[in-house]
Design a protein around this motif. Structure first.
Motif, PDB file in Angstrom:
ATOM      1  N   TYR A  72       7.508   6.823 -13.975  1.00  0.00           N
ATOM      2  CA  TYR A  72       6.090   7.182 -13.986  1.00  0.00           C
ATOM      3  C   TYR A  72       5.242   5.913 -14.058  1.00  0.00           C
ATOM      4  O   TYR A  72       5.665   4.888 -14.592  1.00  0.00           O
ATOM      5  CB  TYR A  72       5.755   8.093 -15.167  1.00  0.00           C
ATOM      6  N   TYR A  73       4.026   6.001 -13.517  1.00  0.00           N
ATOM      7  CA  TYR A  73       3.116   4.858 -13.483  1.00  0.00           C
ATOM      8  C   TYR A  73       1.745   5.297 -13.979  1.00  0.00           C
ATOM      9  O   TYR A  73       1.230   6.336 -13.578  1.00  0.00           O
ATOM     10  CB  TYR A  73       3.009   4.319 -12.047  1.00  0.00           C
ATOM     11  N   THR A  74       1.140   4.474 -14.855  1.00  0.00           N
ATOM     12  CA  THR A  74      -0.196   4.746 -15.369  1.00  0.00           C
ATOM     13  C   THR A  74      -1.231   3.979 -14.548  1.00  0.00           C
ATOM     14  O   THR A  74      -1.142   2.754 -14.429  1.00  0.00           O
ATOM     15  CB  THR A  74      -0.308   4.348 -16.849  1.00  0.00           C
ATOM     16  N   VAL A  75      -2.182   4.692 -13.973  1.00  0.00           N
ATOM     17  CA  VAL A  75      -3.191   4.101 -13.089  1.00  0.00           C
ATOM     18  C   VAL A  75      -4.082   3.136 -13.858  1.00  0.00           C
ATOM     19  O   VAL A  75      -4.565   3.447 -14.950  1.00  0.00           O
ATOM     20  CB  VAL A  75      -4.053   5.203 -12.439  1.00  0.00           C
ATOM     21  N   LYS A  76      -4.299   1.947 -13.267  1.00  0.00           N
ATOM     22  CA  LYS A  76      -5.135   0.912 -13.867  1.00  0.00           C
ATOM     23  C   LYS A  76      -6.390   0.706 -13.018  1.00  0.00           C
ATOM     24  O   LYS A  76      -6.437   1.110 -11.857  1.00  0.00           O
ATOM     25  CB  LYS A  76      -4.347  -0.407 -13.964  1.00  0.00           C
ATOM     26  N   PRO A  77      -7.428   0.054 -13.585  1.00  0.00           N
ATOM     27  CA  PRO A  77      -8.646  -0.199 -12.810  1.00  0.00           C
ATOM     28  C   PRO A  77      -8.338  -0.975 -11.526  1.00  0.00           C
ATOM     29  O   PRO A  77      -7.574  -1.934 -11.541  1.00  0.00           O
ATOM     30  CB  PRO A  77      -9.502  -1.042 -13.772  1.00  0.00           C
ATOM     31  N   GLY A  78      -8.924  -0.541 -10.424  1.00  0.00           N
ATOM     32  CA  GLY A  78      -8.728  -1.205  -9.144  1.00  0.00           C
ATOM     33  C   GLY A  78      -7.549  -0.685  -8.341  1.00  0.00           C
ATOM     34  O   GLY A  78      -7.375  -1.064  -7.179  1.00  0.00           O
ATOM     35  N   ASP A  79      -6.729   0.183  -8.923  1.00  0.00           N
ATOM     36  CA  ASP A  79      -5.571   0.726  -8.206  1.00  0.00           C
ATOM     37  C   ASP A  79      -5.995   1.663  -7.084  1.00  0.00           C
ATOM     38  O   ASP A  79      -7.016   2.343  -7.172  1.00  0.00           O
ATOM     39  CB  ASP A  79      -4.661   1.507  -9.164  1.00  0.00           C
ATOM     40  N   THR A  80      -5.195   1.694  -6.031  1.00  0.00           N
ATOM     41  CA  THR A  80      -5.293   2.720  -5.000  1.00  0.00           C
ATOM     42  C   THR A  80      -3.916   3.339  -4.848  1.00  0.00           C
ATOM     43  O   THR A  80      -2.909   2.735  -5.221  1.00  0.00           O
ATOM     44  CB  THR A  80      -5.732   2.135  -3.644  1.00  0.00           C
ATOM     45  N   LEU A  81      -3.862   4.536  -4.291  1.00  0.00           N
ATOM     46  CA  LEU A  81      -2.579   5.211  -4.149  1.00  0.00           C
ATOM     47  C   LEU A  81      -1.649   4.425  -3.220  1.00  0.00           C
ATOM     48  O   LEU A  81      -0.443   4.363  -3.446  1.00  0.00           O
ATOM     49  CB  LEU A  81      -2.795   6.632  -3.611  1.00  0.00           C
ATOM     50  N   ILE A  82      -2.220   3.804  -2.189  1.00  0.00           N
ATOM     51  CA  ILE A  82      -1.397   3.028  -1.258  1.00  0.00           C
ATOM     52  C   ILE A  82      -0.764   1.844  -1.971  1.00  0.00           C
ATOM     53  O   ILE A  82       0.417   1.550  -1.786  1.00  0.00           O
ATOM     54  CB  ILE A  82      -2.242   2.553  -0.061  1.00  0.00           C
ATOM     55  N   ARG A  83      -1.545   1.136  -2.788  1.00  0.00           N
ATOM     56  CA  ARG A  83      -1.002  -0.021  -3.503  1.00  0.00           C
ATOM     57  C   ARG A  83       0.066   0.416  -4.501  1.00  0.00           C
ATOM     58  O   ARG A  83       1.110  -0.248  -4.635  1.00  0.00           O
ATOM     59  CB  ARG A  83      -2.118  -0.782  -4.224  1.00  0.00           C
ATOM     60  N   ILE A  84      -0.171   1.514  -5.206  1.00  0.00           N
ATOM     61  CA  ILE A  84       0.821   2.009  -6.165  1.00  0.00           C
ATOM     62  C   ILE A  84       2.121   2.343  -5.437  1.00  0.00           C
ATOM     63  O   ILE A  84       3.218   2.031  -5.905  1.00  0.00           O
ATOM     64  CB  ILE A  84       0.279   3.242  -6.909  1.00  0.00           C
ATOM     65  N   ALA A  85       1.994   2.986  -4.276  1.00  0.00           N
ATOM     66  CA  ALA A  85       3.173   3.331  -3.491  1.00  0.00           C
ATOM     67  C   ALA A  85       3.931   2.079  -3.064  1.00  0.00           C
ATOM     68  O   ALA A  85       5.160   2.000  -3.177  1.00  0.00           O
ATOM     69  CB  ALA A  85       2.771   4.161  -2.272  1.00  0.00           C
ATOM     70  N   LEU A  86       3.198   1.066  -2.570  1.00  0.00           N
ATOM     71  CA  LEU A  86       3.833  -0.169  -2.118  1.00  0.00           C
ATOM     72  C   LEU A  86       4.542  -0.866  -3.269  1.00  0.00           C
ATOM     73  O   LEU A  86       5.684  -1.331  -3.121  1.00  0.00           O
ATOM     74  CB  LEU A  86       2.774  -1.094  -1.514  1.00  0.00           C
ATOM     75  N   GLU A  87       3.897  -0.956  -4.421  1.00  0.00           N
ATOM     76  CA  GLU A  87       4.478  -1.653  -5.564  1.00  0.00           C
ATOM     77  C   GLU A  87       5.704  -0.929  -6.118  1.00  0.00           C
ATOM     78  O   GLU A  87       6.505  -1.532  -6.830  1.00  0.00           O
ATOM     79  CB  GLU A  87       3.430  -1.804  -6.674  1.00  0.00           C
ATOM     80  N   ASN A  88       5.839   0.335  -5.797  1.00  0.00           N
ATOM     81  CA  ASN A  88       6.988   1.096  -6.291  1.00  0.00           C
ATOM     82  C   ASN A  88       7.969   1.468  -5.179  1.00  0.00           C
ATOM     83  O   ASN A  88       8.882   2.262  -5.394  1.00  0.00           O
ATOM     84  CB  ASN A  88       6.511   2.366  -7.012  1.00  0.00           C
ATOM     85  N   GLY A  89       7.755   0.894  -3.986  1.00  0.00           N
ATOM     86  CA  GLY A  89       8.679   1.126  -2.883  1.00  0.00           C
ATOM     87  C   GLY A  89       8.683   2.549  -2.378  1.00  0.00           C
ATOM     88  O   GLY A  89       9.716   3.062  -1.926  1.00  0.00           O
ATOM     89  N   GLN A  90       7.543   3.210  -2.411  1.00  0.00           N
ATOM     90  CA  GLN A  90       7.459   4.611  -2.021  1.00  0.00           C
ATOM     91  C   GLN A  90       6.427   4.815  -0.922  1.00  0.00           C
ATOM     92  O   GLN A  90       5.610   3.941  -0.627  1.00  0.00           O
ATOM     93  CB  GLN A  90       7.087   5.479  -3.228  1.00  0.00           C
ATOM     94  N   SER A  91       6.435   5.995  -0.349  1.00  0.00           N
ATOM     95  CA  SER A  91       5.409   6.419   0.592  1.00  0.00           C
ATOM     96  C   SER A  91       4.267   7.066  -0.188  1.00  0.00           C
ATOM     97  O   SER A  91       4.502   7.868  -1.101  1.00  0.00           O
ATOM     98  CB  SER A  91       5.982   7.431   1.587  1.00  0.00           C
ATOM     99  N   TRP A  92       3.028   6.715   0.175  1.00  0.00           N
ATOM    100  CA  TRP A  92       1.896   7.349  -0.502  1.00  0.00           C
ATOM    101  C   TRP A  92       1.900   8.856  -0.283  1.00  0.00           C
ATOM    102  O   TRP A  92       1.434   9.627  -1.117  1.00  0.00           O
ATOM    103  CB  TRP A  92       0.581   6.735  -0.026  1.00  0.00           C
ATOM    104  N   ARG A  93       2.460   9.280   0.840  1.00  0.00           N
ATOM    105  CA  ARG A  93       2.535  10.714   1.116  1.00  0.00           C
ATOM    106  C   ARG A  93       3.465  11.409   0.116  1.00  0.00           C
ATOM    107  O   ARG A  93       3.221  12.546  -0.306  1.00  0.00           O
ATOM    108  CB  ARG A  93       3.021  10.948   2.541  1.00  0.00           C
ATOM    109  N   ASP A  94       4.551  10.748  -0.260  1.00  0.00           N
ATOM    110  CA  ASP A  94       5.447  11.318  -1.260  1.00  0.00           C
ATOM    111  C   ASP A  94       4.746  11.423  -2.614  1.00  0.00           C
ATOM    112  O   ASP A  94       4.906  12.418  -3.332  1.00  0.00           O
ATOM    113  CB  ASP A  94       6.708  10.464  -1.388  1.00  0.00           C
ATOM    114  N   LEU A  95       3.970  10.404  -2.960  1.00  0.00           N
ATOM    115  CA  LEU A  95       3.242  10.460  -4.233  1.00  0.00           C
ATOM    116  C   LEU A  95       2.260  11.621  -4.252  1.00  0.00           C
ATOM    117  O   LEU A  95       2.071  12.264  -5.281  1.00  0.00           O
ATOM    118  CB  LEU A  95       2.512   9.131  -4.474  1.00  0.00           C
ATOM    119  N   VAL A  96       1.632  11.885  -3.112  1.00  0.00           N
ATOM    120  CA  VAL A  96       0.719  13.019  -3.009  1.00  0.00           C
ATOM    121  C   VAL A  96       1.456  14.320  -3.321  1.00  0.00           C
ATOM    122  O   VAL A  96       0.988  15.156  -4.098  1.00  0.00           O
ATOM    123  CB  VAL A  96       0.077  13.089  -1.605  1.00  0.00           C
TER     124      VAL A  96
END
Length: 292
Positions: A72-96
């Motif tokens: 699990y990841y806790t959203v920080k200021p300035g985050d976007t879903l795409i960046r979170i996905a990239l930093e965790n090696g995932q597709s943003w669509r999967d996170l959705v």
């Protein structure tokens, strides 16, 4: 006559006495003595019954009960879903899908997102994206990505069939060079999380290995028009600052296939920024590329 005058004087005198009685200090309205700055005592009607009845109820961000847990990841200021996905090696669509997000552009600070495939405790990921929308996925010239891919094929791009199968295991892909130009800037884990390749506008950008496109668009600040390819459960590659994107999301690609044209989007010069990420962490691509 005298009797009438006496009656008038008697009535006048009675009136004067009545007015004097009304003005007497003994009939003043009572005044509450109060110290300077003191607050009025609450009445039964105005006094709060409890703190909960006046204080607004605090609402915790979505998923707060999973904060700090593996996967699990806790959203920080300035985050976007795409960046979170990239930093965790995932597709943003999967996170959705995994987090039931109605709008991938709306996430809040403190929100806790699942970044691993449901039911997986280790580093396994789902290599094939699921469908969703909202993020722009079109080349700079405004042509649909599918049409651009067709034009790339007519220009000599290596588009093959049948499509490659993205592996779910941890096999290390055999990477190839994504561009023919020399290296402008080497890998630095903090300042430059990949390699910068020299070139001129329109030069071919090639897929470094077989895989599937998990992102194609310009939604990540600092990367311009970017493509991210998922190769297996462990590895992905990113290709940034392109002039034109020639593939679309969820499209399978082959090693050496032309996927974009080099450009300078969101950059100070024409170049290709190329990253290799292992389970979301950037690693030095030079250690994985073959000798030229």
């Amino acid at each position: 006559m005298q009797q009438i005058l006496n009656r008038r004087w008697t009535s006048l005198a009675a009136g004067v006495l009545l007015l004097a009685g009304c003005a007497s200090p003994s009939h003043r309205a009572p005044v509450e003595e109060r110290a300077v700055g003191a607050q009025p005592k609450p009445t039964a009607a105005s006094a709060p019954t409890s703190a909960a009845s006046t204080a607004p109820e605090s609402k915790l961000p979505a998923g707060s009960d999973n904060a700090g847990k593996p996967g699990y990841y806790t959203v920080k200021p300035g985050d976007t879903l795409i960046r979170i996905a990239l930093e965790n090696g995932q597709s943003w669509r999967d996170l959705v899908k995994w987090n039931g997000l109605e709008n991938p552009n709306l996430i809040e600070v403190g929100q806790v997102l699942r970044v691993l495939t449901p039911g997986v405790d280790g580093a396994g990921v789902n290599a094939r994206p699921v469908s969703s929308a909202k993020v722009e996925s079109k080349p700079l010239d405004g042509k649909p990505a599918a049409a651009s891919a067709a034009s790339a094929a007519s220009a000599g791009a290596s588009v093959q069939s049948p499509a490659p199968v993205v592996k779910e295991g941890d096999d290390e892909p055999q990477f190839g060079w994504p561009a023919s130009g020399g290296i402008l800037v080497g890998f630095d884990e903090v300042k430059n999380k990949g390699l910068a390749f020299a070139g001129k506008a329109g030069d071919a950008v090639l897929a470094a290995a077989d895989g599937r496109v998990m992102y194609a668009g310009s939604g990540l600040r600092g990367y311009g028009n970017m493509i991210i390819i998922k190769h297996n459960a462990t590895y992905l590659t990113a290709y940034a600052h392109n002039q034109t994107l020639l593939v679309k999301e969820d499209q399978p690609v082959r090693k050496g296939q032309k996927i974009a044209e080099m450009g300078s989007s969101d950059a100070d010069q024409v170049k290709l920024h190329f990253e290799v990420r292992k389970q979301g962490k950037p690693i030095d691509p030079a250690k994985l590329l073959p000798a030229r």
